[in-house]
Design an enzyme around this catalytic site. Structure first.
Site, PDB file in Angstrom:
ATOM      1  N   GLU A  81       0.814  -1.223   0.000  1.00  0.00           N
ATOM      2  CA  GLU A  81       0.000   0.000   0.000  1.00  0.00           C
ATOM      3  C   GLU A  81       0.848   1.274   0.000  1.00  0.00           C
ATOM      4  O   GLU A  81       0.537   2.246   0.694  1.00  0.00           O
ATOM      5  CB  GLU A  81      -0.957   0.008   1.200  1.00  0.00           C
ATOM      6  CG  GLU A  81      -1.943  -1.146   1.219  1.00  0.00           C
ATOM      7  CD  GLU A  81      -2.874  -1.169   0.008  1.00  0.00           C
ATOM      8  OE1 GLU A  81      -3.235  -0.089  -0.476  1.00  0.00           O
ATOM      9  OE2 GLU A  81      -3.216  -2.280  -0.447  1.00  0.00           O
ATOM     10  N   GLY A 121       1.993   2.380  -3.213  1.00  0.00           N
ATOM     11  CA  GLY A 121       1.875   2.911  -4.562  1.00  0.00           C
ATOM     12  C   GLY A 121       2.690   2.220  -5.625  1.00  0.00           C
ATOM     13  O   GLY A 121       3.017   2.845  -6.643  1.00  0.00           O
ATOM     14  N   THR A 164       1.736  -0.102  -7.757  1.00  0.00           N
ATOM     15  CA  THR A 164       0.957  -0.175  -8.995  1.00  0.00           C
ATOM     16  C   THR A 164       0.839   1.202  -9.631  1.00  0.00           C
ATOM     17  O   THR A 164       0.977   1.349 -10.855  1.00  0.00           O
ATOM     18  CB  THR A 164      -0.440  -0.747  -8.714  1.00  0.00           C
ATOM     19  OG1 THR A 164      -0.311  -2.052  -8.137  1.00  0.00           O
ATOM     20  CG2 THR A 164      -1.252  -0.850  -9.996  1.00  0.00           C
ATOM     21  N   LYS A 208       1.970  -8.546 -13.897  1.00  0.00           N
ATOM     22  CA  LYS A 208       1.656  -8.616 -12.468  1.00  0.00           C
ATOM     23  C   LYS A 208       1.546 -10.105 -12.184  1.00  0.00           C
ATOM     24  O   LYS A 208       0.457 -10.683 -12.162  1.00  0.00           O
ATOM     25  CB  LYS A 208       0.339  -7.893 -12.174  1.00  0.00           C
ATOM     26  CG  LYS A 208      -0.128  -7.972 -10.732  1.00  0.00           C
ATOM     27  CD  LYS A 208       0.664  -7.069  -9.816  1.00  0.00           C
ATOM     28  CE  LYS A 208       0.071  -7.096  -8.411  1.00  0.00           C
ATOM     29  NZ  LYS A 208       0.839  -6.275  -7.468  1.00  0.00           N
ATOM     30  N   GLU A 238       5.668  -5.953 -11.904  1.00  0.00           N
ATOM     31  CA  GLU A 238       5.355  -5.470 -10.561  1.00  0.00           C
ATOM     32  C   GLU A 238       5.295  -6.632  -9.587  1.00  0.00           C
ATOM     33  O   GLU A 238       4.567  -7.606  -9.799  1.00  0.00           O
ATOM     34  CB  GLU A 238       4.025  -4.717 -10.539  1.00  0.00           C
ATOM     35  CG  GLU A 238       3.753  -4.098  -9.174  1.00  0.00           C
ATOM     36  CD  GLU A 238       2.317  -3.655  -8.979  1.00  0.00           C
ATOM     37  OE1 GLU A 238       1.921  -3.512  -7.799  1.00  0.00           O
ATOM     38  OE2 GLU A 238       1.588  -3.480  -9.974  1.00  0.00           O
ATOM     39  N   VAL A 267       4.740  -8.191  -5.572  1.00  0.00           N
ATOM     40  CA  VAL A 267       3.574  -8.174  -4.686  1.00  0.00           C
ATOM     41  C   VAL A 267       4.058  -7.831  -3.287  1.00  0.00           C
ATOM     42  O   VAL A 267       5.024  -8.412  -2.794  1.00  0.00           O
ATOM     43  CB  VAL A 267       2.826  -9.528  -4.716  1.00  0.00           C
ATOM     44  CG1 VAL A 267       3.741 -10.685  -4.382  1.00  0.00           C
ATOM     45  CG2 VAL A 267       1.612  -9.504  -3.801  1.00  0.00           C
ATOM     46  N   ASN A 296       7.345   8.316  -3.496  1.00  0.00           N
ATOM     47  CA  ASN A 296       5.905   8.484  -3.688  1.00  0.00           C
ATOM     48  C   ASN A 296       5.295   9.006  -2.389  1.00  0.00           C
ATOM     49  O   ASN A 296       5.284   8.324  -1.370  1.00  0.00           O
ATOM     50  CB  ASN A 296       5.260   7.150  -4.077  1.00  0.00           C
ATOM     51  CG  ASN A 296       3.797   7.311  -4.410  1.00  0.00           C
ATOM     52  OD1 ASN A 296       3.387   8.329  -4.972  1.00  0.00           O
ATOM     53  ND2 ASN A 296       2.997   6.319  -4.080  1.00  0.00           N
ATOM     54  N   HIS A 297       4.786  10.218  -2.444  1.00  0.00           N
ATOM     55  CA  HIS A 297       4.288  10.880  -1.234  1.00  0.00           C
ATOM     56  C   HIS A 297       2.890  10.382  -0.885  1.00  0.00           C
ATOM     57  O   HIS A 297       1.891  10.905  -1.371  1.00  0.00           O
ATOM     58  CB  HIS A 297       4.319  12.396  -1.420  1.00  0.00           C
ATOM     59  CG  HIS A 297       5.697  12.956  -1.409  1.00  0.00           C
ATOM     60  ND1 HIS A 297       6.269  13.526  -0.290  1.00  0.00           N
ATOM     61  CD2 HIS A 297       6.655  12.991  -2.368  1.00  0.00           C
ATOM     62  CE1 HIS A 297       7.509  13.911  -0.565  1.00  0.00           C
ATOM     63  NE2 HIS A 297       7.767  13.593  -1.826  1.00  0.00           N
TER      64      HIS A 297
END
Length: 239
Positions: free
Chosen positions: A15, A17, A19, A40, A118, A120, A178-179
């Protein structure tokens, strides 16, 4: 003919970011004139539409890629429950096999100029009793881009993950800030610290800094990434 590029995208946690950033990278590669596809390989959490099981992360990647892969190639292991993949796989009677993923990746490389894979969860998420996502990255033999969720604790998480990547003999091709917490104190200072440490210890460049977005907009975020620098880093890692 230029050999295709590929990159494994991992994160400091779940969680944060991955993706979103992977989709932004796909948009960026397309703008760079490349045919970009996404894998994925393992997705946990599915919903049914028109009799077909789908995954929201995979849907986002499909929307960003300019090369469409068949679902069974893009995501060979689609698990229904949104939980740790090795637990869900055991409950659903599925064996998460690295050879299958490697074969799918090999086929994807024949269809695109660049393939974004990507992972997991974080870098070490168990896939079965003996292998985790780090083993998957090693099996694929890919350089890694690390997505750092900029929030409290991100410095330690970033440095620990970078060390784990190096311990597996993999190249950290770069990282993205990623903020995820718009209210975080000293965000600039945190990013600067990570940038300096990863540059010094891993020679890993900051590929981009993505501002908090609500709703998330991968196409806009692509403009915040230095895709040219990333392409060069991937080409250097391949040599």
């Amino acid at each position: 003919m230029t050999a295709p590029l590929s990159v494994f995208v991992t994160g400091t946690d779940t969680e944060i970011g991955k993706t979103f950033v992977s989709a932004a990278m796909l948009h960026g590669f397309a703008r760079h004139g490349l045919r970009a596809a996404a894998l994925k390989p393992v997705a946990a959490g599915a919903y049914e539409r028109d009799g077909v099981w789908r995954n929201e992360d995979a849907d986002q990647l499909d929307a960003a890629a300019n090369v469409a892969l068949p679902p069974e190639l893009r995501t060979p292991f689609l698990l229904k429950a949104p939980a740790a993949p090795h637990i869900v796989a055991a409950q659903e009677g599925v064996t998460l096999d690295l050879d299958t993923i490697v074969a799918c990746h090999r086929e994807a490389l024949t269809r695109a100029d660049v393939v974004v894979v990507e992972g997991v969860g974080g870098f070490r998420v168990p896939l079965n009793d003996t292998q985790d996502t780090a083993d998957l990255a090693v099996a694929l033999g890919l350089p890694v881009v690390l997505v750092v969720g900029v929030r409290l604790g991100c410095i330690s998480h970033a440095l620990l993950t970078a060390d784990a990547i190096r311990q597996r003999g993999l190249t950290l091709a770069g990282w993205v800030a990623n903020h995820v917490d718009p209210a975080m104190s000293f965000a600039d200072e945190n990013v600067a610290t990570i940038r300096d440490w990863l540059a010094r210890e891993h020679r890993a460049p900051l590929i981009g800094r993505i501002a908090h977005m609500t709703p998330a907009a991968p196409e806009s975020a692509a403009a915040m990434l230095d895709i040219a620098a990333l392409v060069e880093s991937l080409r250097t890692a391949r040599r």
